[in-house]
Design a protein around this motif. Structure first.
Motif, PDB file in Angstrom:
ATOM      1  N   PRO A  25       0.847  -1.198   0.000  1.00 29.80           N
ATOM      2  CA  PRO A  25       0.000   0.000   0.000  1.00 29.80           C
ATOM      3  C   PRO A  25       0.882   1.247   0.000  1.00 29.80           C
ATOM      4  N   HIS A  26       0.250   2.402  -0.085  1.00 34.27           N
ATOM      5  CA  HIS A  26       1.022   3.649  -0.077  1.00 34.27           C
ATOM      6  C   HIS A  26       1.635   3.914   1.295  1.00 34.27           C
ATOM      7  N   GLY A  27       0.867   3.638   2.355  1.00 35.33           N
ATOM      8  CA  GLY A  27       1.351   3.905   3.709  1.00 35.33           C
ATOM      9  C   GLY A  27       0.955   5.290   4.168  1.00 35.33           C
ATOM     10  N   THR A  28      -0.345   5.622   4.017  1.00 30.78           N
ATOM     11  CA  THR A  28      -0.798   6.978   4.328  1.00 30.78           C
ATOM     12  C   THR A  28      -1.929   7.011   5.353  1.00 30.78           C
ATOM     13  N   THR A  29      -3.048   6.319   5.077  1.00 33.30           N
ATOM     14  CA  THR A  29      -4.219   6.400   5.953  1.00 33.30           C
ATOM     15  C   THR A  29      -4.756   5.000   6.257  1.00 33.30           C
ATOM     16  N   SER A  30      -5.631   4.938   7.244  1.00 26.63           N
ATOM     17  CA  SER A  30      -6.242   3.656   7.593  1.00 26.63           C
ATOM     18  C   SER A  30      -7.104   3.134   6.456  1.00 26.63           C
ATOM     19  N   SER A  31      -7.824   4.020   5.784  1.00 28.35           N
ATOM     20  CA  SER A  31      -8.682   3.593   4.685  1.00 28.35           C
ATOM     21  C   SER A  31      -7.858   3.059   3.530  1.00 28.35           C
ATOM     22  N   GLU A  32      -6.702   3.667   3.302  1.00 27.32           N
ATOM     23  CA  GLU A  32      -5.812   3.198   2.242  1.00 27.32           C
ATOM     24  C   GLU A  32      -5.207   1.850   2.616  1.00 27.32           C
ATOM     25  N   PHE A  33      -4.906   1.648   3.911  1.00 27.69           N
ATOM     26  CA  PHE A  33      -4.447   0.327   4.352  1.00 27.69           C
ATOM     27  C   PHE A  33      -5.545  -0.704   4.106  1.00 27.69           C
ATOM     28  N   GLY A  34      -6.800  -0.267   4.237  1.00 32.90           N
ATOM     29  CA  GLY A  34      -7.913  -1.165   3.999  1.00 32.90           C
ATOM     30  C   GLY A  34      -7.905  -1.757   2.603  1.00 32.90           C
ATOM     31  N   ALA A  35      -7.364  -1.023   1.622  1.00 36.99           N
ATOM     32  CA  ALA A  35      -7.258  -1.565   0.268  1.00 36.99           C
ATOM     33  C   ALA A  35      -6.347  -2.783   0.268  1.00 36.99           C
ATOM     34  N   ALA A  36      -5.212  -2.678   0.964  1.00 33.14           N
ATOM     35  CA  ALA A  36      -4.291  -3.813   1.058  1.00 33.14           C
ATOM     36  C   ALA A  36      -4.936  -4.965   1.810  1.00 33.14           C
ATOM     37  N   ALA A  37      -5.670  -4.642   2.881  1.00 38.78           N
ATOM     38  CA  ALA A  37      -6.330  -5.688   3.661  1.00 38.78           C
ATOM     39  C   ALA A  37      -7.396  -6.396   2.837  1.00 38.78           C
ATOM     40  N   ARG A  38      -8.120  -5.648   2.007  1.00 44.31           N
ATOM     41  CA  ARG A  38      -9.163  -6.266   1.178  1.00 44.31           C
ATOM     42  C   ARG A  38      -8.531  -7.206   0.148  1.00 44.31           C
ATOM     43  N   ILE A  39      -7.425  -6.785  -0.465  1.00 40.08           N
ATOM     44  CA  ILE A  39      -6.742  -7.649  -1.422  1.00 40.08           C
ATOM     45  C   ILE A  39      -6.172  -8.879  -0.712  1.00 40.08           C
ATOM     46  N   TYR A  40      -5.595  -8.662   0.464  1.00 40.49           N
ATOM     47  CA  TYR A  40      -5.062  -9.767   1.270  1.00 40.49           C
ATOM     48  C   TYR A  40      -6.173 -10.769   1.564  1.00 40.49           C
ATOM     49  N   TRP A  41      -7.337 -10.286   2.026  1.00 42.73           N
ATOM     50  CA  TRP A  41      -8.470 -11.164   2.314  1.00 42.73           C
ATOM     51  C   TRP A  41      -8.901 -11.922   1.063  1.00 42.73           C
ATOM     52  N   THR A  42      -8.876 -11.252  -0.087  1.00 39.58           N
ATOM     53  CA  THR A  42      -9.252 -11.900  -1.335  1.00 39.58           C
ATOM     54  C   THR A  42      -8.348 -13.097  -1.622  1.00 39.58           C
ATOM     55  N   PHE A  43      -7.034 -12.911  -1.453  1.00 40.18           N
ATOM     56  CA  PHE A  43      -6.106 -14.030  -1.641  1.00 40.18           C
ATOM     57  C   PHE A  43      -6.428 -15.172  -0.684  1.00 40.18           C
ATOM     58  N   LYS A  44      -6.672 -14.838   0.571  1.00 42.35           N
ATOM     59  CA  LYS A  44      -6.976 -15.867   1.561  1.00 42.35           C
ATOM     60  C   LYS A  44      -8.285 -16.574   1.227  1.00 42.35           C
ATOM     61  N   TYR A  45      -9.291 -15.816   0.818  1.00 38.79           N
ATOM     62  CA  TYR A  45     -10.563 -16.418   0.424  1.00 38.79           C
ATOM     63  C   TYR A  45     -10.351 -17.391  -0.737  1.00 38.79           C
ATOM     64  N   LEU A  46      -9.478 -17.020  -1.663  1.00 40.69           N
ATOM     65  CA  LEU A  46      -9.219 -17.864  -2.829  1.00 40.69           C
ATOM     66  C   LEU A  46      -8.327 -19.057  -2.503  1.00 40.69           C
ATOM     67  N   GLY A  47      -7.872 -19.155  -1.258  1.00 43.76           N
ATOM     68  CA  GLY A  47      -7.081 -20.304  -0.842  1.00 43.76           C
ATOM     69  C   GLY A  47      -5.583 -20.130  -0.975  1.00 43.76           C
ATOM     70  N   HIS A  48      -5.127 -18.907  -1.219  1.00 42.38           N
ATOM     71  CA  HIS A  48      -3.687 -18.660  -1.356  1.00 42.38           C
ATOM     72  C   HIS A  48      -3.149 -18.087  -0.041  1.00 42.38           C
ATOM     73  N   ASP A  49      -2.392 -18.885   0.692  1.00 39.23           N
ATOM     74  CA  ASP A  49      -1.937 -18.476   2.021  1.00 39.23           C
ATOM     75  C   ASP A  49      -0.622 -17.709   2.016  1.00 39.23           C
ATOM     76  N   ALA A  50       0.182 -17.856   0.965  1.00 36.89           N
ATOM     77  CA  ALA A  50       1.481 -17.190   0.926  1.00 36.89           C
ATOM     78  C   ALA A  50       1.298 -15.742   0.487  1.00 36.89           C
TER      79      ALA A  50
END
Length: 324
Positions: free
Chosen positions: A117-142
Motif C-alpha cells: 500500500p502507499h502507507g498513508t491512511t487507515s482507509s488506504e491500508f484497507g485496500a491492502a487488507a481487502r486484497i489480502y483477504w481476497t487471496f486468503k478467500y481464494l485459498g492462497h496463504d502465501a
C-alpha cells in the motif's frame, strides 16, 4: 540391475525431487512483513510484489512509474479486485475472473505475494487488507502486506526503481474458502444469535447520523457492535499499531476469541481491516467478511435497521443540502 542398486537409485531420485521441491517452495511469510525481509527476498522468482498505489490513495500509475520497489508490478485498486452486482458496489468478482486476473499478474500456488500500500491512511491500508483477504478467500496463504507500505520503504532508504514492470504470467487456480465470506441472507439468519456483528465504520455512520452515498437507509444491522477500523492505524507512523495495543483494543470490544464474528462496514472495505486485525493478528479464528455490508443490507426494505437518527436530523440534512 541388482535389486539393491535399483533401490538406491530410486531413493536418490526421490531425494533429488525433494530437494527440487524445497528449492521452488515459496518462502514463508507472516501477515505483515518488514522492509528488511522484503529487500532480502527481492531477487527471488517466487516472490511477487504488487504495488497498489492508485487514485483511491490519491496516487496513480504515474507515481508508480516514477518510483517503486524494484521488480514490483502495479495493480490498481479497486480495479478488478471488486465489482458491482445487482446494484451493490464493491463486492467480490467471480472466481473465474479473479483467477484470470491473478494469472496475468504471475501468481501461482508456489509463489509468495507481498502487497504494497502507499502507507498513508487507515482507509488506504484497507485496500491492502481487502486484497489480502481476497487471496486468503481464494485459498492462497502465501500472502503478506508490507508493514509501512511504500512510504515506509522510502523512509528506510531502501532501493528504488523506475519504469514499468511487465508481469510474467502464470497459472493461478483458486480453492475458495466459503467460510471467509457471508451473504446478506446468511447474515440475516444470524440476527438474534450469539454471532458478533462487527461494524467497522465511524461512529457517525454506526449511529445513523451519516451514511454511505450508495446506502439507501441510515443506521446499522440490529445488535451490531461498533469498532471503527481507524482505531488500529497509527497515522503518524503510516502503519498499524503494535500487536499489544491492537490486542487491547480488540479485547475491549470482543473478549471471547472463540466467538463467531462477521465483519462488515459499507462495502466490505473497512471491514477487511477489522478482519485482518482480528483473524490474522489477534488470533480470532472464526471471522468472516460480509462484502455487501450496509449498502447491500439497506437495499432490502424487509431487513431491519437500528439507528439513533431522528426527524430533526433529517431536517438538518435537508437544509444543509439546500444551502450547500
Amino acid at each position: 540391475m541388482p535389486l539393491l542398486t535399483k533401490l538406491a537409485a530410486a531413493l536418490a531420485f526421490a531425494g533429488s525431487l525433494a530437494l527440487a521441491q524445497v528449492a521452488v517452495a515459496a518462502p514463508a511469510v507472516t501477515p505483515l512483513v518488514t522492509g528488511e525481509w522484503l529487500e532480502r527476498h527481492l531477487e527471488r522468482d517466487d516472490v511477487i510484489v504488487i504495488d497498489i498505489r492508485s487514485p483511491f490513495a490519491k496516487s496513480s500509475r504515474e507515481d508508480y512509474l516514477k518510483s517503486h520497489i524494484p521488480g514490483a508490478v502495479w495493480s490498481e485498486y479497486p480495479g478488478y479486485w471488486r465489482t458491482e452486482r445487482d446494484g451493490v458496489v464493491g463486492v467480490l468478482p467471480s472466481v473465474d475472473k479473479l483467477e484470470a486476473a491473478l494469472s496475468e499478474l504471475g501468481v501461482s500456488e508456489d509463489k509468495a505475494v507481498v502487497i504494497v500500500p502507499h502507507g498513508t491512511t487507515s482507509s488506504e491500508f484497507g485496500a491492502a487488507a481487502r486484497i489480502y483477504w481476497t487471496f486468503k478467500y481464494l485459498g492462497h496463504d502465501a500472502v503478506a502486506i508490507l508493514d509501512g507500505g511504500f512510504n515506509g520503504w522510502v523512509a528506510e532508504g531502501r532501493p528504488l526503481a523506475s519504469g514499468g514492470v511487465t508481469p510474467v504470467g502464470d497459472m493461478f487456480i483458486a480453492n475458495p474458502r466459503d467460510s471467509y465470506l457471508v451473504s446478506t441472507q446468511q447474515v440475516a439468519a444470524k440476527l438474534d444469535s450469539d454471532t458478533v456483528l462487527l461494524d467497522g465504520r465511524p461512529e457517525a455512520q454506526f449511529s445513523g447520523l451519516e451514511k454511505h452515498g450508495k446506502a439507501t437507509r441510515f443506521g446499522r444491522i440490529p445488535g451490531a457492535v461498533g469498532l471503527d477500523q481507524a482505531n488500529f492505524y497509527d497515522l503518524e507512523a503510516g502503519r498499524l499499531k503494535d500487536r499489544e495495543e491492537i490486542a487491547a483494543l480488540v479485547e475491549l470490544t470482543i473478549s471471547d476469541k472463540s466467538a463467531e464474528i462477521v465483519s462488515y462496514c459499507n462495502t466490505g472495505h473497512w471491514a477487511a481491516t477489522n478482519w485482518f486485525v482480528l483473524h490474522e493478528l489477534a488470533g480470532y479464528e472464526n471471522v468472516s467478511l460480509y462484502d455487501e455490508s450496509m449498502v447491500g443490507w439497506s437495499r432490502d426494505e424487509a431487513l431491519p435497521i437500528a439507528s439513533e437518527r431522528t426527524a430533526f436530523d433529517d431536517i438538518k440534512d435537508f437544509f444543509r443540502d439546500l444551502l450547500g
